[in-house]
Design an enzyme around this catalytic site. Structure first.
Site, PDB file in Angstrom:
ATOM      1  N   GLY A  74       0.764  -1.213   0.076  1.00  0.00           N
ATOM      2  CA  GLY A  74      -0.021   0.148   0.098  1.00  0.00           C
ATOM      3  C   GLY A  74       0.688   1.269  -0.069  1.00  0.00           C
TER       4      GLY A  74
ATOM      5  CG  ASP B 124      -0.679   0.021   9.037  1.00  0.00           C
ATOM      6  OD1 ASP B 124      -1.574   0.965   8.685  1.00  0.00           O
ATOM      7  OD2 ASP B 124      -0.644  -1.221   8.135  1.00  0.00           O
TER       8      ASP B 124
ATOM      9  N   GLY C 118       6.331  -2.332   3.239  1.00  0.00           N
ATOM     10  CA  GLY C 118       6.019  -2.743   4.316  1.00  0.00           C
ATOM     11  C   GLY C 118       6.464  -4.253   4.810  1.00  0.00           C
TER      12      GLY C 118
ATOM     13  N   GLY D 131       5.243  -7.249   4.225  1.00  0.00           N
ATOM     14  CA  GLY D 131       5.236  -8.127   3.105  1.00  0.00           C
ATOM     15  C   GLY D 131       6.242  -7.968   2.101  1.00  0.00           C
ATOM     16  CB  THR D 132       7.212  -4.916  -0.067  1.00  0.00           C
ATOM     17  OG1 THR D 132       5.856  -4.665  -0.143  1.00  0.00           O
ATOM     18  CG2 THR D 132       8.132  -4.655  -1.001  1.00  0.00           C
TER      19      THR D 132
ATOM     20  NE  ARG E 121     -26.184  13.494  16.101  1.00  0.00           N
ATOM     21  CZ  ARG E 121     -26.412  14.306  14.795  1.00  0.00           C
ATOM     22  NH1 ARG E 121     -25.218  14.624  13.995  1.00  0.00           N
ATOM     23  NH2 ARG E 121     -27.580  14.265  14.452  1.00  0.00           N
TER      24      ARG E 121
ATOM     25  CG  HIS F   3      -7.645   3.901   1.051  1.00  0.00           C
ATOM     26  ND1 HIS F   3      -8.759   3.157   1.187  1.00  0.00           N
ATOM     27  CD2 HIS F   3      -6.585   3.109   0.691  1.00  0.00           C
ATOM     28  CE1 HIS F   3      -8.429   1.940   1.139  1.00  0.00           C
ATOM     29  NE2 HIS F   3      -7.353   2.027   1.083  1.00  0.00           N
TER      30      HIS F   3
HETATM   31  O1  F6P Z   1      -1.362  -1.121   5.577  1.00  0.00           O
HETATM   32  C1  F6P Z   1      -1.612   0.131   5.209  1.00  0.00           C
HETATM   33  C2  F6P Z   1      -3.072  -0.111   5.581  1.00  0.00           C
HETATM   34  O2  F6P Z   1      -3.458   1.270   4.790  1.00  0.00           O
HETATM   35  C3  F6P Z   1      -3.845  -0.579   6.434  1.00  0.00           C
HETATM   36  O3  F6P Z   1      -3.857   0.227   7.417  1.00  0.00           O
HETATM   37  C4  F6P Z   1      -5.041  -0.962   5.860  1.00  0.00           C
HETATM   38  O4  F6P Z   1      -5.725  -2.016   6.471  1.00  0.00           O
HETATM   39  C5  F6P Z   1      -5.026  -1.624   4.539  1.00  0.00           C
HETATM   40  O5  F6P Z   1      -3.500  -0.953   4.246  1.00  0.00           O
HETATM   41  C6  F6P Z   1      -5.524  -1.219   3.344  1.00  0.00           C
HETATM   42  O6  F6P Z   1      -5.224  -1.672   2.335  1.00  0.00           O
HETATM   43  P1  F6P Z   1      -5.807  -1.460   0.813  1.00  0.00           P
HETATM   44  O7  F6P Z   1      -5.261  -0.450   0.144  1.00  0.00           O
HETATM   45  O8  F6P Z   1      -5.602  -2.696  -0.018  1.00  0.00           O
HETATM   46  O9  F6P Z   1      -7.361  -1.207   1.040  1.00  0.00           O
END
Ligand code: F6P
Length: 360
Positions: free
Chosen positions: A11, A140, A115, A117-118, A175, A283
């Site tokens: 991401g 994150d 991150g 994974g990469t 609220r 996002h």
């Molecule tokens: O790891 C970054 C992140 O933005 C997370 O916080 C979130 O859960 C995920 O990626 C969302 O991923 P995608 O862009 O695939 O919706």
């Protein structure tokens, strides 16, 4: 070192372009390198037009730009690529093809901005002989071995501003306003934004909550005259004994998508007789221009990564420790993901100033 590659995987996060710019400038002006951008993560090595030259011209003006000029892919694991063969979807290992692409380009170093994974894939490629260097990216902030990843500060600022804005409308309408924030299985965004945005309740994955404890906080405030409450809720938060909420189940192509816990909490609050609304920031936390902190951190990471490559420090990741850029083995960075610890001073401080984690 005369030929350097750069790729951005997973991401996106604000600051990717700032890293690319600093790396390109350092590689050209200090080492006289030729630099190549690999498009869309590791996929660029497999695509016909997946490589672009990166010179001073290509990086001009990109320091404040969000996203990545190289494009990214968060489904691009070369060890488990999904393809259709004879009408059937199969998983294949294309890592050797990627290595061929790297060799064809005669890369002497490959900077991998990503991150967990990469970076994990980068470490595996190193084991096949690819000279990789990692740069820790993610909003994150969950990568081990570094105090902070670039992108986190920007996401935090956006989340804090959202909480500030929710405050005024919460107060007007009496609220309980729930803000669902990203972070996957780490609660850093919700914790830090909750602290700086004055949340009354913070729910994070590391501290499972009780609905009734959340309600006690809202009731206690109402009894004392504050008829509104602000809740910062991590997308990965879950009730004690319950499960995380997902907006989409995982399948052959997509990993499971977290989302929905904000709505669950807001609905519970309404059932108890308090009006509630939920905002999912989504996002917006990843888009747009990086903060000054992220621009500077990303620039320091980018230049340091090239210096590390120049010294032949492969299979390592640049990291921030005690305010200084250093480097650590990629294996250490990816071994154990970073999480909020219950004894962290931020958690203790939050409790001291009366914020509820819904666990007491
Ligand atoms: O790891 C970054 C992140 O933005 C997370 O916080 C979130 O859960 C995920 O990626 C969302 O991923 P995608 O862009 O695939 O919706």
């Amino acid at each position: 070192m005369k030929r350097l590659g750069i790729l951005t995987g997973g991401g996106d996060a604000p600051g990717l372009n700032a890293v690319i710019r600093a790396a390109v400038k350092t590689a050209i002006s200090v080492y006289g390198c030729e630099v190549f951008g690999i498009k869309n993560g590791y996929d660029g090595f497999l695509d016909e037009d997946g490589i672009m030259p990166l010179g001073m011209k290509e990086v001009r003006g990109i320091l404040p730009r969000g996203g990545t000029i190289l494009g990214s892919a968060n489904r691009g694991n070369p060890y488990a690529r999904k393809v259709i063969r004879d009408g059937q979807e199969v998983t294949i290992d294309v890592s050797d093809e990627i290595i061929k692409g790297i060799n064809k380009l005669k890369l002497e170093a490959l900077l991998v901005l990503g991150g967990d994974g990469t970076l994990h894939i980068a470490h595996e490629l190193w084991q096949k002989g690819v000279p990789v260097i990692g740069v820790p990216k993610t909003i994150d902030n969950d990568i081990g071995g570094t105090e902070i990843t670039f992108g986190f500060d920007t996401a935090l600022n956006i989340a804090t501003e959202a909480l500030d804005r929710l405050h005024t409308t919460a107060e007007s309408h009496h609220r309980a306003m729930v803000l669902e924030l990203m972070g996957r299985d780490a609660g850093f965004i919700a914790l830090q934004a909750g602290l700086s945005g004055g949340a009354d309740v913070i729910l994070i994955p590391e501290i499972p909550f009780k609905f009734e404890s959340v309600m006690s906080k809202i009731r206690e405030r109402a009894e004392k005259g504050s008829k509104f409450s602000i809740l910062a809720v991590s997308e990965g938060a879950k009730p004690i004994g319950g499960a995380q909420s997902f907006s989409r189940k995982g399948d052959e192509i997509y990993v499971p998508r977290l989302g929905g816990i904000g709505q669950v909490v807001a609905e519970y609050i309404e059932k108890q007789g308090f009006e509630s609304r939920v905002t999912v920031l989504g996002h917006l936390q990843r888009g747009g221009t990086p903060t000054s902190f992220d621009r500077s951190l990303a620039t320091r990471y980018g230049a340091a990564a090239v210096r590390l490559a120049g010294r032949g420090g492969f299979d390592r990741m640049v990291a921030l420790r005690c305010g200084t850029i250093t480097d650590i083995p990629l294996e250490e960075a990816t071994a154990i993901p970073k999480r909020v610890k219950l004894g962290d001073d931020a958690v203790i401080t939050a409790r001291n100033v009366g914020i509820s984690f819904g666990d007491e």
